[in-house]
Write a protein that holds these residues in place. Structure first.
Motif, PDB file in Angstrom:
ATOM      1  N   PHE A  25      50.882  82.599  90.425  1.00 15.94           N
ATOM      2  CA  PHE A  25      51.411  83.506  91.435  1.00 15.94           C
ATOM      3  C   PHE A  25      50.718  83.277  92.780  1.00 15.94           C
ATOM      4  CE2 PHE A  25      50.932  87.673  93.574  1.00 15.94           C
ATOM      5  CZ  PHE A  25      52.261  87.951  93.825  1.00 15.94           C
ATOM      6  N   GLU A  26      49.413  83.176  92.740  1.00 14.17           N
ATOM      7  CA  GLU A  26      48.626  82.973  93.959  1.00 14.17           C
ATOM      8  C   GLU A  26      48.993  81.662  94.642  1.00 14.17           C
ATOM      9  OE1 GLU A  26      44.073  84.013  95.005  1.00 14.17           O
ATOM     10  OE2 GLU A  26      44.357  82.623  93.330  1.00 14.17           O
ATOM     11  N   SER A  27      49.177  80.590  93.868  1.00 15.80           N
ATOM     12  CA  SER A  27      49.516  79.296  94.464  1.00 15.80           C
ATOM     13  C   SER A  27      50.913  79.322  95.085  1.00 15.80           C
ATOM     14  CB  SER A  27      49.389  78.165  93.442  1.00 15.80           C
ATOM     15  OG  SER A  27      50.374  78.276  92.449  1.00 15.80           O
ATOM     16  N   VAL A  28      51.840  80.021  94.470  1.00 22.81           N
ATOM     17  CA  VAL A  28      53.189  80.131  95.033  1.00 22.81           C
ATOM     18  C   VAL A  28      53.153  80.931  96.330  1.00 22.81           C
ATOM     19  CG1 VAL A  28      55.480  81.137  94.656  1.00 22.81           C
ATOM     20  CG2 VAL A  28      54.377  79.835  92.828  1.00 22.81           C
ATOM     21  N   VAL A  29      52.395  82.002  96.360  1.00 21.55           N
ATOM     22  CA  VAL A  29      52.277  82.813  97.577  1.00 21.55           C
ATOM     23  C   VAL A  29      51.627  81.990  98.689  1.00 21.55           C
ATOM     24  CG1 VAL A  29      51.135  84.819  98.603  1.00 21.55           C
ATOM     25  CG2 VAL A  29      52.289  85.025  96.386  1.00 21.55           C
ATOM     26  N   GLU A  30      50.583  81.250  98.361  1.00 20.98           N
ATOM     27  CA  GLU A  30      49.918  80.424  99.365  1.00 20.98           C
ATOM     28  C   GLU A  30      50.853  79.332  99.895  1.00 20.98           C
ATOM     29  OE1 GLU A  30      46.308  79.040  97.564  1.00 20.98           O
ATOM     30  OE2 GLU A  30      45.381  81.034  97.639  1.00 20.98           O
TER      31      GLU A  30
END
Length: 89
Positions: A73-78
């Protein structure tokens, strides 16, 4: 008499319950009261399918996410933020 195909009033239900139940075995039937939908009769297979589908929609929060899912999730948001920032330049 039925208001429309698959929709019956509560008074229809008391007078024609056998016909309405037979139809509900084939497809969902809406029962109305004062021309407003109040109930739906459906066969057990359709009901169980709805229950299975609703069980898959469990609500979660970031705190309840697995570490692996949170990292994804964090990598997609970044990545989205990076694309948005690049679009503004």
């Amino acid at each position: 008499m039925a208001e429309s195909s698959g929709s019956y009033s509560t008074s229809d239900l008391s007078r024609k319950s056998g016909d309405i139940i037979a139809e509900a075995l084939r497809r969902p039937v809406t029962i109305t009261k004062r021309n407003k939908p109040r109930l739906v009769l459906l066969n057990i297979e359709d009901y169980q399918r709805l229950i299975r589908l609703s069980a898959r929609r469990a609500v979660g929060t970031i705190e309840t996410m697995s570490d692996e899912l949170f990292a994804e999730f964090e990598s997609v948001v970044e990545a989205f933020a990076d694309e948005d920032e690049a679009g503004r330049l």
